[in-house]
Design an enzyme around this catalytic site. Structure first.
Site, PDB file in Angstrom:
ATOM      1  N   GLN A 165      85.138  16.250 -38.202  1.00  0.00           N
ATOM      2  CA  GLN A 165      85.510  14.905 -38.255  1.00  0.00           C
ATOM      3  C   GLN A 165      84.216  13.901 -38.369  1.00  0.00           C
ATOM      4  O   GLN A 165      83.096  14.164 -37.910  1.00  0.00           O
ATOM      5  CB  GLN A 165      86.254  14.640 -37.197  1.00  0.00           C
ATOM      6  CG  GLN A 165      85.434  14.480 -36.009  1.00  0.00           C
ATOM      7  CD  GLN A 165      86.335  14.053 -34.769  1.00  0.00           C
ATOM      8  OE1 GLN A 165      85.864  13.099 -34.053  1.00  0.00           O
ATOM      9  NE2 GLN A 165      87.389  14.800 -34.261  1.00  0.00           N
TER      10      GLN A 165
ATOM     11  N   GLU B 203      88.530  10.287 -39.595  1.00  0.00           N
ATOM     12  CA  GLU B 203      89.359   9.775 -38.320  1.00  0.00           C
ATOM     13  C   GLU B 203      89.137   8.065 -38.433  1.00  0.00           C
ATOM     14  O   GLU B 203      88.218   7.667 -38.754  1.00  0.00           O
ATOM     15  CB  GLU B 203      88.795  10.124 -37.052  1.00  0.00           C
ATOM     16  CG  GLU B 203      89.423   9.475 -35.965  1.00  0.00           C
ATOM     17  CD  GLU B 203      88.949   9.689 -34.531  1.00  0.00           C
ATOM     18  OE1 GLU B 203      89.291   8.892 -33.505  1.00  0.00           O
ATOM     19  OE2 GLU B 203      87.733  10.306 -34.607  1.00  0.00           O
TER      20      GLU B 203
ATOM     21  N   HIS C 295      77.557   5.838 -46.139  1.00  0.00           N
ATOM     22  CA  HIS C 295      78.764   6.133 -46.795  1.00  0.00           C
ATOM     23  C   HIS C 295      79.366   7.222 -46.541  1.00  0.00           C
ATOM     24  O   HIS C 295      78.891   8.230 -46.139  1.00  0.00           O
ATOM     25  CB  HIS C 295      78.365   5.758 -48.313  1.00  0.00           C
ATOM     26  CG  HIS C 295      77.622   6.824 -49.073  1.00  0.00           C
ATOM     27  ND1 HIS C 295      76.240   6.742 -49.260  1.00  0.00           N
ATOM     28  CD2 HIS C 295      77.916   8.153 -49.510  1.00  0.00           C
ATOM     29  CE1 HIS C 295      75.726   7.785 -49.742  1.00  0.00           C
ATOM     30  NE2 HIS C 295      76.649   8.795 -50.067  1.00  0.00           N
TER      31      HIS C 295
ATOM     32  N   GLU D  63      81.373   6.620 -52.182  1.00  0.00           N
ATOM     33  CA  GLU D  63      80.654   7.229 -53.254  1.00  0.00           C
ATOM     34  C   GLU D  63      81.678   7.947 -54.244  1.00  0.00           C
ATOM     35  O   GLU D  63      82.369   8.633 -53.650  1.00  0.00           O
ATOM     36  CB  GLU D  63      79.578   7.827 -52.925  1.00  0.00           C
ATOM     37  CG  GLU D  63      78.745   8.243 -54.159  1.00  0.00           C
ATOM     38  CD  GLU D  63      77.276   8.912 -53.979  1.00  0.00           C
ATOM     39  OE1 GLU D  63      76.337   8.811 -54.911  1.00  0.00           O
ATOM     40  OE2 GLU D  63      77.067   9.232 -52.856  1.00  0.00           O
TER      41      GLU D  63
END
Length: 367
Positions: free
Chosen positions: A61, A131, A157, A203
């Site tokens: 995650q 999450e 990012h 991105e």
């Protein structure tokens, strides 16, 4: 403000910043496409298997805080192709967690988020989830989250990969999305950065030649800046990750790391699951005063952590403890037992979650 502080205090004592969390089988929940990809690829090159912490750690995650799920969920599901696979509601503490991932095109997901069945899926998955953490009430106030990319920020990012960056960005622009960078802007042509509803950068990357992925978009990266790649690479290799690619430029380097359950490939752009992109600005390793913000400092909260599933949290933490970077929460710290947050060399929080899950005290949906 006092309510938010109280909520954050509870989080720091329970799961620490509502991190996310928790894990049963091995490939049972692996998508058929990914399962065949792994089994048919070259043998996995583990970084000295003897040194990997116990319990088959797998990256599971990346957590971001959001203001309004009514805006964020449609952005990720309707526009970027994610599937909401689970949610955790804590009305008693006034926050909710939403877990999304990209599933192979054509694979149906029939579980109801918020049920025990979806929890079992989440904490046994072999892929990586995004999450999204929502503190109730933020959608109605004027607060904002710190989305990174300012001076000394660590988080950069997340990314999605596509066959055609221009077509994908045209679709996003028509849907009303704003861009940090469009495909033909700047010196680097053919890639873009779109803003999500909170202002996080996403991105948009072109897949590598030879990628056999039917999805329009797939979750493909989380980027973190690191001060000393030697230390960071060793830390994540101890968590089972492998170095897939590295690129060196005049003043910075990029290191692409894959989870222990992805094949060793020459080009990350052919992979369906995401990679952890570690960005190193040359010289920071020699600057004693330089330190990246980790996303959990007061007034700079946005990115929260990344997380790994393991078979036994206590055994895994014994192995992690040997590296000497410390813990934000030990497995038996706070009210939530059996869940830990370790620090990596840059101070990022790394959640350690039991594969198969534990009881988190959320209000579940019952059928």
């Amino acid at each position: 403000k006092s309510l938010l502080h109280a909520r954050l205090f509870w989080l720091s004592n329970l799961f620490l910043a509502t991190s996310s969390a928790r894990p049963t089988s091995k490939t049972a929940f692996l998508s058929p496409t990914f399962r065949s990809f792994v089994s048919s690829s070259a043998p996995l090159r583990m970084s000295s298997t003897e040194q990997v912490v116990p319990g088959r750690p797998t990256w599971q995650q990346t957590m971001l805080r959001i203001k309004d799920p009514a805006k964020s969920l449609p952005f990720y599901t309707d526009l970027l192709g994610f599937t909401l696979i689970d949610k955790f509601d804590f009305p008693q503490y006034e926050f909710s967690l939403y877990f999304l991932t990209t599933l192979p095109e054509g694979e149906e997901y029939n579980l109801t988020p918020g049920t025990q069945e979806s929890h079992d899926y989440l904490w046994s998955m072999e892929g990586v989830a995004l999450e999204l953490t929502h503190n109730h009430g933020t959608e109605e106030d004027d607060s904002t989250y710190h989305t990174g990319n300012q001076e000394n920020d660590g988080f950069g990012h997340i990314a999605v990969s596509v066959d055609d960056v221009y077509a994908a960005c045209e679709k996003l622009e028509k849907a009303g999305c704003s861009f940090k960078k469009k495909p033909d802007e700047g010196r680097m042509k053919g890639l873009a950065f779109v803003y999500d509803p909170d202002g996080y950068w996403v991105e948009v990357l072109k897949r590598a030649d030879g990628a056999d992925i039917a999805n329009e978009m797939n979750f493909s990266q989380t980027m973190l800046r690191v001060k000393d790649p030697k230390k960071s690479l060793e830390f994540y290799k101890r968590l089972g990750m492998k170095l897939l690619e590295e690129h060196h430029f005049d003043d910075f380097s990029l290191f692409m790391m894959g989870s222990s359950n992805v094949p060793q490939v020459e080009k990350c752009g052919v992979l369906f699951p995401p990679v952890l992109e570690l960005t190193h600005n040359h010289g920071t390793e020699n600057d004693e005063k330089m330190k990246h913000y980790n996303g959990n400092e007061d007034g700079r909260q946005g990115f929260g952590h990344i997380g790994f599933l393991v078979d036994d949290v206590y055994e895994a933490c014994d192995g992690i403890r040997e590296m000497g970077y410390g813990f934000r929460k030990e497995p038996d710290g706070g009210s939530m037992k059996g869940l830990a947050f370790a620090y990596d060399p840059d101070g990022y929080s790394v959640e350690i979650i039991k594969r198969g899950g534990i009881d988190f005290g959320d209000v579940k949906i019952t059928k």
